[in-house]
Motif scaffolding. Structure first.
Motif, short mmCIF file in Angstrom:
data_model
loop_
_atom_site.label_atom_id
_atom_site.label_comp_id
_atom_site.label_asym_id
_atom_site.label_seq_id
_atom_site.Cartn_x
_atom_site.Cartn_y
_atom_site.Cartn_z
N GLY A 143 0.25 22.49 -20.06
CA GLY A 143 1.59 22.70 -19.98
C GLY A 143 1.66 22.52 -18.16
N LEU A 144 2.91 23.10 -17.78
CA LEU A 144 3.35 22.91 -16.54
C LEU A 144 2.87 24.35 -15.75
CD1 LEU A 144 6.67 21.10 -17.05
CD2 LEU A 144 4.62 19.96 -16.42
N THR A 145 3.05 25.31 -16.41
CA THR A 145 2.52 26.50 -15.71
C THR A 145 1.19 27.26 -16.23
OG1 THR A 145 4.12 27.55 -17.05
CG2 THR A 145 4.85 26.88 -15.10
N PRO A 146 0.05 26.92 -15.94
CA PRO A 146 -1.23 27.42 -16.56
C PRO A 146 -1.19 28.73 -16.17
CG PRO A 146 -1.74 25.70 -15.07
CD PRO A 146 -0.28 25.63 -15.23
N GLY A 147 -1.80 29.85 -16.69
CA GLY A 147 -1.88 31.21 -16.39
C GLY A 147 -0.89 32.07 -16.86
N ASP A 148 0.04 31.62 -17.77
CA ASP A 148 1.20 32.30 -18.11
C ASP A 148 0.72 32.83 -19.45
OD1 ASP A 148 2.81 31.23 -16.32
OD2 ASP A 148 3.97 30.13 -17.66
N SER A 149 1.18 34.17 -19.74
CA SER A 149 0.68 34.94 -21.05
C SER A 149 2.20 35.45 -21.95
CB SER A 149 -0.11 36.21 -20.86
OG SER A 149 -1.21 35.75 -20.18
N TYR A 150 1.89 35.50 -22.94
CA TYR A 150 3.15 35.84 -24.06
C TYR A 150 2.78 36.87 -25.11
CZ TYR A 150 4.95 31.70 -21.94
OH TYR A 150 5.28 30.61 -20.82
N LEU A 151 3.29 37.89 -25.01
CA LEU A 151 3.11 38.79 -26.32
C LEU A 151 4.04 38.84 -27.45
CD1 LEU A 151 1.17 41.15 -27.43
CD2 LEU A 151 2.87 42.59 -25.96
N TRP A 152 3.66 38.33 -28.35
CA TRP A 152 4.53 38.14 -29.63
C TRP A 152 4.64 39.48 -30.51
CZ3 TRP A 152 7.15 33.76 -29.89
CH2 TRP A 152 6.89 32.59 -29.13
N ILE A 153 5.91 40.10 -30.66
CA ILE A 153 6.02 41.01 -31.58
C ILE A 153 6.22 40.69 -32.95
CG2 ILE A 153 7.51 43.34 -31.75
CD1 ILE A 153 5.79 42.96 -29.04
N LEU A 154 5.74 40.92 -33.76
CA LEU A 154 5.95 40.14 -35.13
C LEU A 154 6.76 41.54 -36.08
CD1 LEU A 154 2.57 38.81 -35.39
CD2 LEU A 154 4.51 37.79 -34.51
N ASP A 155 7.49 40.78 -36.74
CA ASP A 155 8.14 41.65 -37.88
C ASP A 155 7.07 41.83 -39.18
OD1 ASP A 155 8.53 39.22 -39.49
OD2 ASP A 155 10.46 39.55 -39.48
N GLU A 156 7.53 42.56 -40.12
CA GLU A 156 6.88 42.83 -41.38
C GLU A 156 6.24 41.57 -42.17
OE1 GLU A 156 5.81 46.00 -42.08
OE2 GLU A 156 6.59 46.81 -40.44
N ALA A 157 7.14 40.49 -41.73
CA ALA A 157 6.72 39.29 -42.50
C ALA A 157 5.82 38.39 -41.46
CB ALA A 157 7.97 38.56 -43.15
N LYS A 158 5.30 38.87 -40.42
CA LYS A 158 4.57 38.47 -39.50
C LYS A 158 5.34 37.31 -38.71
CE LYS A 158 0.99 40.93 -40.15
NZ LYS A 158 1.10 42.08 -39.55
N ARG A 159 6.69 37.09 -38.51
CA ARG A 159 7.75 36.32 -37.87
C ARG A 159 8.07 36.84 -36.73
NH1 ARG A 159 12.73 33.88 -41.03
NH2 ARG A 159 13.48 36.19 -40.64
N PRO A 160 7.85 36.32 -35.57
CA PRO A 160 8.33 36.68 -34.05
C PRO A 160 9.81 37.25 -34.16
CG PRO A 160 7.34 34.54 -34.20
CD PRO A 160 7.42 34.83 -35.43
N VAL A 161 9.99 38.21 -33.57
CA VAL A 161 11.26 39.11 -33.24
C VAL A 161 11.44 38.88 -31.85
CG1 VAL A 161 11.44 40.07 -35.69
CG2 VAL A 161 10.40 41.23 -33.53
N ASP A 162 10.45 39.30 -31.22
CA ASP A 162 10.57 39.36 -29.66
C ASP A 162 9.20 38.82 -29.03
OD1 ASP A 162 12.81 40.74 -29.24
OD2 ASP A 162 11.91 42.69 -29.81
N LEU A 163 9.39 38.57 -27.82
CA LEU A 163 8.48 37.95 -26.99
C LEU A 163 8.48 38.53 -25.58
CD1 LEU A 163 6.44 35.55 -26.42
CD2 LEU A 163 8.20 34.17 -25.73
N ARG A 164 7.37 39.04 -25.25
CA ARG A 164 7.22 39.61 -23.83
C ARG A 164 6.58 38.67 -22.98
NH1 ARG A 164 10.51 42.86 -25.57
NH2 ARG A 164 9.78 44.95 -26.08
N MET A 165 7.25 38.11 -21.87
CA MET A 165 6.34 37.18 -20.98
C MET A 165 6.03 37.44 -19.63
SD MET A 165 9.39 34.16 -21.57
CE MET A 165 10.73 34.99 -20.98
N TRP A 166 4.69 36.88 -19.28
CA TRP A 166 4.07 37.12 -17.89
C TRP A 166 4.16 35.62 -17.48
CZ3 TRP A 166 3.21 40.18 -21.81
CH2 TRP A 166 3.56 41.74 -21.74
N VAL A 167 4.91 35.16 -16.85
CA VAL A 167 4.97 33.79 -16.48
C VAL A 167 5.36 33.52 -14.92
CG1 VAL A 167 5.86 33.02 -18.87
CG2 VAL A 167 7.33 33.58 -17.08
N SER A 168 4.79 32.47 -14.43
CA SER A 168 4.93 32.45 -13.11
C SER A 168 6.19 32.10 -12.42
CB SER A 168 4.01 31.23 -12.67
OG SER A 168 4.25 30.08 -13.20
#
Length: 192
Positions: free
Chosen positions: A102-127
């Motif tokens: 990508g363009l910003t190595p070092g970034d991290s993302y925490l995916w918050i999943l619903d009961e069906a394991k589909r993402p509903v929220d994302l928490r980002m630690w990005v440069s």
């Protein structure tokens, strides 16, 4: 095919790994494997350093905008780590970290999943965002004819990113009938 936030119009040929990005009066066609391509302004080729800058701008737009379309495509790239994080309620979320690519190595993302394991929220630690753990929603899901599921609305703080004109097909010709939309890229060769 999709439009990102009313700014960039994308056409992605997944088979050949080509992208067409239109923004303002510019159309750039990019070979995503080599990161080279061609740029046109109002239909006229832009060459030299100016053309190269437009191709790189289109590539950067594709990297960012395709993440919001389909981040799962990058989960198993080289340099990506995946880790399940247990919450106090016993449910698990998925932490994705990119040490390269990508363009910003070092970034991290925490995916918050619903009961069906589909993402509903994302928490980002990005440069590129000084706030850490910032939330982005994944809402307004649609199903494409290819059976892909796409979230078309993402709220980040007070801004909302919308994906419109989202479509997919088994072949590029089904999505974009007529002449090959990447003929200019193939015939001219890509610039560096």
């Amino acid at each position: 095919r999709w439009n990102f936030a009313g700014r960039n119009q994308h056409l992605w040929d997944r088979k050949r790994m080509f992208s067409r990005v239109r923004f303002g009066d510019v159309e750039a066609q990019v070979d995503l494997t080599t990161k080279t391509g061609i740029a046109l302004r109002r239909g006229v080729p832009v060459t030299g350093e100016a053309g190269e800058k437009l191709v790189q701008k289109a590539y950067a737009a594709w990297i960012n905008d395709s993440f919001w379309l389909n981040p799962l495509a990058k989960f198993f790239d080289d340099g990506v780590t995946r880790k399940l994080i247990k919450r106090p309620d016993g449910k698990s979320d998925l932490l994705i970290s990119y040490s390269s690519g990508g363009l910003t190595p070092g970034d991290s993302y925490l995916w918050i999943l619903d009961e069906a394991k589909r993402p509903v929220d994302l928490r980002m630690w990005v440069s590129i965002i000084p706030l850490k753990g910032i939330r982005a929603s994944w809402e307004d899901w649609i199903g494409l004819s290819t059976n892909a599921q796409i979230s078309t609305r993402h709220t980040i703080l007070v801004a909302t990113l919308k994906l419109t004109d989202v479509a997919g097909s088994a072949t590029l010709a089904e999505l974009e009938p007529g002449a090959d939309p990447f003929a200019a890229l193939l015939s001219k060769g890509a610039t560096r």
